[in-house]
Write a protein that holds these residues in place. Structure first.
Motif, PDB file in Angstrom:
ATOM      1  N   HIS A 225       5.619 -13.871  29.571  1.00 21.75           N
ATOM      2  CA  HIS A 225       5.963 -12.556  30.150  1.00 21.75           C
ATOM      3  C   HIS A 225       6.214 -12.659  31.649  1.00 21.75           C
ATOM      4  O   HIS A 225       6.975 -11.869  32.207  1.00 21.75           O
ATOM      5  CB  HIS A 225       4.838 -11.557  29.860  1.00 21.75           C
TER       6      HIS A 225
ATOM      7  N   PRO B 173      12.524 -10.949  29.419  1.00 19.64           N
ATOM      8  CA  PRO B 173      12.008 -10.501  28.111  1.00 19.64           C
ATOM      9  C   PRO B 173      12.869 -10.937  26.929  1.00 19.64           C
ATOM     10  O   PRO B 173      12.355 -11.142  25.839  1.00 19.64           O
ATOM     11  CB  PRO B 173      11.998  -8.986  28.236  1.00 19.64           C
TER      12      PRO B 173
ATOM     13  N   LYS C  94       8.697  -9.033  24.186  1.00 13.05           N
ATOM     14  CA  LYS C  94       8.091  -7.726  24.397  1.00 13.05           C
ATOM     15  C   LYS C  94       7.726  -7.090  23.047  1.00 13.05           C
ATOM     16  O   LYS C  94       8.508  -7.181  22.081  1.00 13.05           O
ATOM     17  CB  LYS C  94       9.032  -6.786  25.154  1.00 13.05           C
ATOM     18  N   HIS C  95       6.574  -6.420  23.008  1.00 14.34           N
ATOM     19  CA  HIS C  95       6.084  -5.772  21.791  1.00 14.34           C
ATOM     20  C   HIS C  95       7.154  -4.837  21.215  1.00 14.34           C
ATOM     21  O   HIS C  95       7.504  -4.914  20.037  1.00 14.34           O
ATOM     22  CB  HIS C  95       4.831  -4.993  22.168  1.00 14.34           C
TER      23      HIS C  95
ATOM     24  N   ASP D  64      10.400  -4.781  21.673  1.00 17.06           N
ATOM     25  CA  ASP D  64      11.618  -5.444  21.179  1.00 17.06           C
ATOM     26  C   ASP D  64      11.358  -6.155  19.855  1.00 17.06           C
ATOM     27  O   ASP D  64      12.216  -6.166  18.969  1.00 17.06           O
ATOM     28  CB  ASP D  64      12.125  -6.448  22.221  1.00 17.06           C
TER      29      ASP D  64
ATOM     30  N   ARG E  91      17.834  -4.524  25.842  1.00 15.20           N
ATOM     31  CA  ARG E  91      17.520  -4.588  27.283  1.00 15.20           C
ATOM     32  C   ARG E  91      18.726  -5.056  28.091  1.00 15.20           C
ATOM     33  O   ARG E  91      18.625  -5.908  28.983  1.00 15.20           O
ATOM     34  CB  ARG E  91      16.354  -5.557  27.538  1.00 15.20           C
TER      35      ARG E  91
ATOM     36  N   ALA F 190       4.241 -11.171  21.864  1.00 11.59           N
ATOM     37  CA  ALA F 190       4.223  -9.698  21.825  1.00 11.59           C
ATOM     38  C   ALA F 190       2.786  -9.182  21.861  1.00 11.59           C
ATOM     39  O   ALA F 190       2.500  -8.149  22.459  1.00 11.59           O
ATOM     40  CB  ALA F 190       4.923  -9.214  20.563  1.00 11.59           C
TER      41      ALA F 190
ATOM     42  N   ASP G 179       1.648  -8.726  25.376  1.00 15.18           N
ATOM     43  CA  ASP G 179       2.474  -7.871  26.234  1.00 15.18           C
ATOM     44  C   ASP G 179       1.551  -7.004  27.093  1.00 15.18           C
ATOM     45  O   ASP G 179       0.861  -6.119  26.567  1.00 15.18           O
ATOM     46  CB  ASP G 179       3.393  -6.996  25.369  1.00 15.18           C
TER      47      ASP G 179
ATOM     48  N   ASP H  22       2.055  -4.576  28.930  1.00  7.21           N
ATOM     49  CA  ASP H  22       2.344  -3.132  28.913  1.00  7.21           C
ATOM     50  C   ASP H  22       1.689  -2.444  27.715  1.00  7.21           C
ATOM     51  O   ASP H  22       1.565  -1.230  27.677  1.00  7.21           O
ATOM     52  CB  ASP H  22       3.867  -2.897  28.857  1.00  7.21           C
TER      53      ASP H  22
END
Ligand code: HEM
Length: 384
Positions: free
Chosen positions: A63, A68, A84-85, A87, A326, A343, A346, A348
């Protein structure tokens, strides 16, 4: 070297399977024109020394280290990686854009081809195969197995309890999933060490010839077992699949074999790798073991969190239509991997992702079909 064009005429037929003919590009000189050079890296995922030294730290660091959506350039195959989770969920949930065909890395004889079922089957056929085993692998179905799985675990532990120590991988990590697999499939326990040997060679041997021999022996054994279950049905999964019908017709030999073979491969190394990672962490954190013992009611959250922190599987897909993720243009025929362990790191979605936090309520964790989680709650995968 000429690169195969995307075959728009190809239709997936699990009854009369033909190898899907998707473009396969490899190396720096085969990067397609639509891939911006600043997104192309040899990440070293699965093969690099950094990855092999500490795979989960490596995937958490992706990350920070890579964009990403990154284009991974390797000697054997080039493919996009989503970390990314959000995606990865997008890739897994859009079966109209991302196909499962060619989703597994296991080579097969193109003249005697079969699909790994259900994982390589796209909708609408996919659901028909899942319906055959869902009653057994749904949470309620697996809950019925819990007592049995627990007994298998106890039998193994009693085998080394008197010694006060054991070599975890050989005394527990490998034999437990194989024992349970043999029980579920309706195969004899005296095949355990043979299946362990085949699985080890097939998934970990660097020698393709040796892999071919082990896979050949397993194929032969499973085909004999399938024939036996057709003539003498029982309560095992092989019998269930061998005698199943779809749309009123019996499954073809290729469908039955592809289904049984995938259940074997899908259930072995995944559980083994997960158990080893989690038990190593438990051995290194005795205070946390006490914490788990002191809060038995939270066992589901504990298992979800450890499965998130030590996840082992990746999901490969073929891009079936041009799509932008993205701001990055992916084209029909590209390959993409939803890097599920990354993921699960991630930041976020999982703040302090490397931290094991049993209060994280990681119900978002989608790593595993629910059946697997329930199956292994009592105890505890590369695409390589
Ligand atoms: C910790 C252990 C396991 C992990 C981490 C795991 C993970 C996964 C993941 C991520 C997928 C989706 C792959 C994709 O769509 O690309 C999957 C599919 C599958 N797994 Fe597992 N699995 C585990 C154990 C098992 C076991 C024990 C079995 C059965 C004996 C099993 C049977 C399957 C099957 C049949 C599928 C295909 C489902 C479908 O296509 O609808 N797995 N597994």
């Amino acid at each position: 070297m000429a690169i195969a064009a995307f075959d728009d005429t190809y239709v997936q037929d699990p009854v009369n399977p033909r190898p899907p003919n998707f473009p396969q590009v490899a190396g720096w000189d085969q990067i397609p024109a639509h891939v911006p050079r600043e997104l192309a890296f040899n990440c070293g995922l699965m093969t690099g020394t950094e990855f092999l030294a500490a795979p989960h730290n490596f995937m958490a660091a992706m990350h920070q280290k890579y964009p990403p959506i990154v284009y991974n350039v390797t000697e054997s195959i080039n493919y996009w990686i989503a970390t990314k989770h959000e995606d990865c969920l997008f890739v897994l949930r859009h079966t109209d854009i991302f196909s499962n065909r060619d989703a597994t890395p296991f080579p097969r004889d193109p003249n005697d081809y079969f699909f790994f079922i259900p994982i390589e089957i796209d909708p609408p056929h996919h659901r028909k195969y899942r319906n055959i085993v869902d009653p057994l692998f749904c949470p309620a179905g697996v809950a019925k197995l819990e007592g049995h799985i627990r007994q298998r675990a106890i039998d193994l532990i009693e085998g080394f309890a008197g010694k006060g120590e054991c070599q975890f991988t050989t005394a527990f990590g490998r034999p437990l999933p194989v024992s349970v697999f043999l029980d579920i499939m309706g195969l004899p326990q005296d095949m355990r060490s043979t299946f362990v040997e085949w699985a080890d060679i097939m998934i970990h041997s660097p020698d393709p010839a040796q892999v071919g021999v082990a896979f050949g022996k397993a194929i032969e054994y499973l085909k004999r077992a399938i024939a036996e279950k057709k003539s003498n049905p029982d309560n095992g999964v092989i019998s269930l699949i061998a005698n199943a019908r779809i749309d009123g017709r019996p499954l073809s030999d290729k469908e039955v074999f592809g289904f049984v073979c995938f259940l074997w491969i899908g259930g072995l190394d995944t559980v083994y790798a997960t158990l080893n990672n989690i038990w190593l962490w438990l051995a290194q954190n005795p205070d946390r073991v006490q914490e788990i013992i002191d809060r038995p009611k939270d066992i589901d959250s504990v298992v979800e969190e450890l499965l998130r922190r030590y996840s082992v599987t990746f999901s490969g897909r073929i891009v079936m239509q041009d799509v932008v993720i993205r701001g990055v243009q992916l084209k029909k025929g590209d390959r993409i991997q939803a890097c599920l362990p990354a993921a699960n790191f991630d930041p976020d979605v999982f703040p302090e992702p490397l931290k094991v936090d049993f209060n994280r309520h990681a119900r978002r964790s989608w790593l595993l079909p629910s059946a697997c989680t329930a199956a292994w709650a009592g105890t505890l995968h590369g695409w390589n």
